[in-house]
Design a protein around this motif. Structure first.
Motif, mmCIF file in Angstrom:
data_model
loop_
_atom_site.group_PDB
_atom_site.id
_atom_site.type_symbol
_atom_site.label_atom_id
_atom_site.label_comp_id
_atom_site.label_asym_id
_atom_site.label_seq_id
_atom_site.Cartn_x
_atom_site.Cartn_y
_atom_site.Cartn_z
ATOM 1 N N PHE A 420 0.827 -1.207 0.000
ATOM 2 C CA PHE A 420 0.000 0.000 0.000
ATOM 3 C C PHE A 420 0.860 1.255 0.000
ATOM 4 C CE2 PHE A 420 -2.446 -3.381 1.905
ATOM 5 C CZ PHE A 420 -3.712 -3.230 1.357
ATOM 6 N N TYR A 421 0.314 2.285 -0.606
ATOM 7 C CA TYR A 421 0.931 3.617 -0.618
ATOM 8 C C TYR A 421 0.019 4.575 0.130
ATOM 9 C CZ TYR A 421 2.086 8.238 -2.631
ATOM 10 O OH TYR A 421 2.385 9.560 -2.810
ATOM 11 N N ALA A 422 0.571 5.300 1.095
ATOM 12 C CA ALA A 422 -0.179 6.333 1.803
ATOM 13 C C ALA A 422 -0.032 7.636 1.017
ATOM 14 C CB ALA A 422 0.346 6.493 3.225
ATOM 15 N N ASN A 423 -1.047 7.991 0.256
ATOM 16 C CA ASN A 423 -0.909 9.147 -0.629
ATOM 17 C C ASN A 423 -1.008 10.461 0.149
ATOM 18 O OD1 ASN A 423 -3.627 9.978 -0.361
ATOM 19 N ND2 ASN A 423 -4.295 8.839 -2.161
ATOM 20 N N PRO A 424 -0.658 11.592 -0.482
ATOM 21 C CA PRO A 424 -0.656 12.877 0.231
ATOM 22 C C PRO A 424 -2.028 13.289 0.756
ATOM 23 C CG PRO A 424 0.630 13.029 -1.789
ATOM 24 C CD PRO A 424 -0.072 11.712 -1.836
ATOM 25 N N ASN A 425 -3.097 12.715 0.203
ATOM 26 C CA ASN A 425 -4.444 13.046 0.662
ATOM 27 C C ASN A 425 -4.896 12.201 1.842
ATOM 28 O OD1 ASN A 425 -4.771 14.960 -1.436
ATOM 29 N ND2 ASN A 425 -5.308 13.316 -2.871
ATOM 30 N N GLY A 426 -4.005 11.346 2.325
ATOM 31 C CA GLY A 426 -4.335 10.541 3.489
ATOM 32 C C GLY A 426 -5.063 9.257 3.174
ATOM 33 N N LYS A 427 -5.121 8.888 1.904
ATOM 34 C CA LYS A 427 -5.811 7.667 1.501
ATOM 35 C C LYS A 427 -4.810 6.565 1.175
ATOM 36 C CE LYS A 427 -9.843 9.693 1.680
ATOM 37 N NZ LYS A 427 -10.823 9.354 2.743
ATOM 38 N N LEU A 428 -5.251 5.327 1.380
ATOM 39 C CA LEU A 428 -4.438 4.179 0.995
ATOM 40 C C LEU A 428 -4.681 3.842 -0.465
ATOM 41 C CD1 LEU A 428 -4.564 1.511 3.856
ATOM 42 C CD2 LEU A 428 -2.676 3.011 3.212
ATOM 43 N N GLU A 429 -3.600 3.633 -1.201
ATOM 44 C CA GLU A 429 -3.679 3.127 -2.566
ATOM 45 C C GLU A 429 -2.989 1.770 -2.578
ATOM 46 O OE1 GLU A 429 -2.057 5.864 -5.378
ATOM 47 O OE2 GLU A 429 -3.206 7.578 -4.599
ATOM 48 N N CYS A 430 -3.678 0.761 -3.070
ATOM 49 C CA CYS A 430 -3.118 -0.587 -3.087
ATOM 50 C C CYS A 430 -2.408 -0.844 -4.408
ATOM 51 C CB CYS A 430 -4.209 -1.636 -2.861
ATOM 52 S SG CYS A 430 -3.556 -3.313 -2.725
ATOM 53 N N LEU A 431 -1.154 -1.262 -4.339
ATOM 54 C CA LEU A 431 -0.370 -1.539 -5.540
ATOM 55 C C LEU A 431 -0.575 -2.961 -6.044
ATOM 56 C CD1 LEU A 431 1.024 0.997 -4.232
ATOM 57 C CD2 LEU A 431 3.171 0.146 -5.189
ATOM 58 N N THR A 432 -1.118 -3.835 -5.198
ATOM 59 C CA THR A 432 -1.148 -5.265 -5.538
ATOM 60 C C THR A 432 -2.545 -5.877 -5.474
ATOM 61 O OG1 THR A 432 -0.665 -5.807 -3.233
ATOM 62 C CG2 THR A 432 1.218 -5.640 -4.737
ATOM 63 N N CYS A 433 -3.555 -5.086 -5.187
ATOM 64 C CA CYS A 433 -4.893 -5.645 -4.977
ATOM 65 C C CYS A 433 -5.591 -6.055 -6.264
ATOM 66 C CB CYS A 433 -5.764 -4.663 -4.193
ATOM 67 S SG CYS A 433 -5.243 -4.472 -2.468
ATOM 68 N N ALA A 434 -4.968 -5.809 -7.423
ATOM 69 C CA ALA A 434 -5.521 -6.360 -8.663
ATOM 70 C C ALA A 434 -5.417 -7.885 -8.677
ATOM 71 C CB ALA A 434 -4.793 -5.776 -9.873
ATOM 72 N N LEU A 435 -4.575 -8.433 -7.819
ATOM 73 C CA LEU A 435 -4.500 -9.888 -7.671
ATOM 74 C C LEU A 435 -5.625 -10.345 -6.756
ATOM 75 C CD1 LEU A 435 -2.856 -12.499 -8.215
ATOM 76 C CD2 LEU A 435 -1.664 -12.039 -6.069
ATOM 77 N N PRO A 436 -6.526 -11.204 -7.236
ATOM 78 C CA PRO A 436 -7.686 -11.597 -6.422
ATOM 79 C C PRO A 436 -7.281 -12.196 -5.082
ATOM 80 C CG PRO A 436 -7.983 -12.291 -8.691
ATOM 81 C CD PRO A 436 -6.575 -11.789 -8.585
ATOM 82 N N LYS A 437 -8.100 -11.893 -4.065
ATOM 83 C CA LYS A 437 -7.901 -12.500 -2.754
ATOM 84 C C LYS A 437 -9.204 -12.967 -2.125
ATOM 85 C CE LYS A 437 -7.417 -7.825 -0.887
ATOM 86 N NZ LYS A 437 -6.493 -6.910 -0.199
ATOM 87 N N ASP A 438 -10.343 -12.689 -2.753
ATOM 88 C CA ASP A 438 -11.591 -13.286 -2.308
ATOM 89 C C ASP A 438 -11.530 -14.795 -2.550
ATOM 90 O OD1 ASP A 438 -14.615 -12.874 -1.596
ATOM 91 O OD2 ASP A 438 -14.582 -14.154 -3.397
ATOM 92 N N ALA A 439 -11.989 -15.576 -1.602
ATOM 93 C CA ALA A 439 -11.866 -17.040 -1.693
ATOM 94 C C ALA A 439 -12.518 -17.582 -2.967
ATOM 95 C CB ALA A 439 -12.480 -17.697 -0.464
ATOM 96 N N ASP A 440 -13.681 -17.065 -3.334
ATOM 97 C CA ASP A 440 -14.352 -17.540 -4.545
ATOM 98 C C ASP A 440 -13.547 -17.209 -5.797
ATOM 99 O OD1 ASP A 440 -16.492 -18.621 -3.154
ATOM 100 O OD2 ASP A 440 -17.718 -16.799 -3.310
ATOM 101 N N GLU A 441 -12.957 -16.031 -5.827
ATOM 102 C CA GLU A 441 -12.162 -15.629 -6.996
ATOM 103 C C GLU A 441 -10.909 -16.474 -7.124
ATOM 104 O OE1 GLU A 441 -11.514 -11.439 -7.613
ATOM 105 O OE2 GLU A 441 -13.263 -10.944 -6.401
ATOM 106 N N VAL A 442 -10.279 -16.775 -5.982
ATOM 107 C CA VAL A 442 -9.084 -17.630 -6.004
ATOM 108 C C VAL A 442 -9.454 -19.006 -6.565
ATOM 109 C CG1 VAL A 442 -7.390 -18.832 -4.558
ATOM 110 C CG2 VAL A 442 -7.902 -16.412 -4.146
ATOM 111 N N GLU A 443 -10.536 -19.577 -6.085
ATOM 112 C CA GLU A 443 -10.978 -20.876 -6.580
ATOM 113 C C GLU A 443 -11.304 -20.818 -8.082
ATOM 114 O OE1 GLU A 443 -12.960 -22.914 -2.572
ATOM 115 O OE2 GLU A 443 -14.252 -22.182 -4.199
ATOM 116 N N LYS A 444 -11.867 -19.717 -8.525
ATOM 117 C CA LYS A 444 -12.225 -19.578 -9.949
ATOM 118 C C LYS A 444 -10.981 -19.605 -10.831
ATOM 119 C CE LYS A 444 -14.619 -16.530 -13.218
ATOM 120 N NZ LYS A 444 -15.355 -15.244 -13.370
ATOM 121 N N ILE A 445 -9.933 -18.867 -10.439
ATOM 122 C CA ILE A 445 -8.686 -18.869 -11.206
ATOM 123 C C ILE A 445 -8.103 -20.273 -11.268
ATOM 124 C CG2 ILE A 445 -6.280 -18.085 -11.238
ATOM 125 C CD1 ILE A 445 -7.226 -15.432 -10.149
#
Length: 450
Positions: A420-445
């Motif tokens: 994650f990147y903590a941007n100047p606006n105080g928000k988290l930006e995820c650099l790696t969340c395009a990789l599925p992590k929901d259990a159903d999505e993992v099983e689908k792949i």
């Protein structure tokens, strides 16, 4: 005379074959600005840093010292960097201007038949090519430091270098001997300063961190398709390595961890020697390094492509703990981990509390005790970039959030890790969340690969 002209013509032909910038690199102005920022922290002193040495084994690719690369973008062994802070004149010493010098070893034409042409101080336009104010032969470093100390003996009390390098120790010992000092002075650890500078990432660094993460996502996707009963952990690690290299990485950012069954409960399991079994889960912690910048991703899969109800229960708790930490993040206030104990404001504590509130082990006890590591770390040129974890996370930092539960009794280990990147606006930006992590999505792949 003719032989000299022929030699010069040959030199002009080989100039374009320099390999010093084989990596993607930021502008010379950016590296110069970093050196100036370092000088501002030297309290009027002088810093000397050294490039990493050539690896002993020829199958090990060269990797530059992290601080040296951060300050120079230089990717060759045998170099040194001197940064001199501005010092005003007073009754005991003359004024000193800001100065930066890159010292390069003398070329060895015989060795260059094997390594390719190198740049040194005699190369025409060397400062412009290297992106520094001055380039000198490495042999001149001791005399320049000696001259500085001769003009102002306080230099030897305000010298910054790297206590873990033999070159720094040798340089100080030699300089002390030439000045007739009884013993070498102790120098201050320059890594304390470079660590502060490296913690906050600029936009150019973010570009490279995104490239490292994008390549790592592709490698992890390929891994998910390769996992199945009867495949060895090492074969999965090999798939990851191949895809990382194919997507521009020089190397993995750490040794890939592929732990199945009971190995999934071992945090830094590295043997990768078991054969994956039907009914087990596998924890895969693997990512790549792109132009010296690292990523760090962990995903957990069912070996046969289907989570059991218990495996999914633990998996969803870990995923929920990560989301709880993400949702609670406040830059400048939230801690990653407190090194002494679980700080009440830390992301670590938030995840731990979530686990305790959402599940039990086989004996009816809360699951928090199976979260046996901190929730994250700073990421940058090193996969564990330097940071004082007693301080809160600042805007501009890049770090992981990686809760995990490891229950050896049940042969279930689950870790989910993203960058994650903590941007100047105080928000988290995820650099790696395009990789599925929901259990159903993992099983689908995994199902699509069968």
């Amino acid at each position: 005379m003719k032989s000299r002209l022929r030699a010069f013509a040959l030199f002009c032909v080989v100039i374009p074959s320099f390999h010093i910038f084989a990596l993607e690199r930021q502008s010379s102005a950016e590296y110069h600005a970093r050196r100036v920022h370092l000088a501002e922290k030297l309290n009027g002193g002088v810093a000397v840093l050294f490039a990493a040495e050539q690896p002993q084994l020829d199958f090990m690719p060269y990797r530059q010292d992290s601080d040296f690369f951060y300050l120079t973008g230089w990717n060759e062994p045998g170099a040194a960097l001197l940064v001199q802070a501005v010092t005003p004149a007073d009754s005991s010493q003359p004024a000193r201007p800001y100065r930066e010098v890159l010292f390069l070893p003398t070329r060895n034409l015989r060795i260059e038949r094997y390594t390719g042409v190198k740049l040194d101080a005699n190369t025409p336009g060397a400062p412009q090519l290297a992106g520094v104010d001055e380039v000198k032969q490495l042999t001149e470093l001791p005399s320049i430091l000696n001259d500085l100390a001769t003009q102002d003996r306080h230099v030897m009390q305000s010298l910054w270098s790297e206590p873990d390098t033999a070159q720094a120790k040798s340089l100080v010992t030699w300089t002390a001997a030439t000045l007739g000092l009884d013993q070498p002075p102790a120098f201050t650890n320059v890594r304390d300063l470079t660590g502060q500078l490296r913690a906050i990432k600029d936009q150019g660094e973010l570009v490279l961190l995104h490239k490292a993460s994008d390549a790592s996502i592709q490698a992890q996707r390929a891994m998910m398709r390769a996992v199945r009963p009867g495949v060895t952990e090492r074969a999965v690690a090999g798939t990851i390595m191949q895809v990382l290299m194919a997507n521009g990485c020089e190397r993995p950012s750490y040794a890939p961890i592929v732990g199945s069954g009971k190995n999934s409960t071992v945090l830094h399991y590295s043997n990768n020697s078991a054969t994956m079994q039907d009914g087990d889960v596998v924890v895969v912690d693997a990512a790549g390094e792109f132009s010296m910048y690292a990523s760090d991703i962990t995903r957990t899969m069912p070996v046969n492509g289907h989570f059991t109800s218990r495996q999914r229960e633990i998996y969803d708790i870990v995923k929920g703990a990560q989301k709880a930490a993400m949702d609670a993040f406040v830059p400048g206030t939230s801690f990653i981990n407190d090194p002494a104990h679980r700080h009440t404001d830390s992301l670590d504590t938030i995840a731990w509390n979530y686990m305790n509130a959402h599940g039990k082990d086989l004996h009816g006890q809360p699951l928090g005790k199976y979260f046996i590591h901190g929730i994250g770390h700073s990421v940058g040129i090193d996969v564990h970039d330097p940071w004082d974890y007693s301080k809160p996370i600042q805007p501009g930092m890049v770090f992981t959030i990686e809760p995990g539960i490891y229950i050896p009794e049940e042969k279930i280990g689950v870790r989910i890790e993203d960058v994650f990147y903590a941007n100047p606006n105080g928000k988290l930006e995820c650099l790696t969340c395009a990789l599925p992590k929901d259990a159903d999505e993992v099983e689908k792949i995994m199902k699509e690969a069968k």
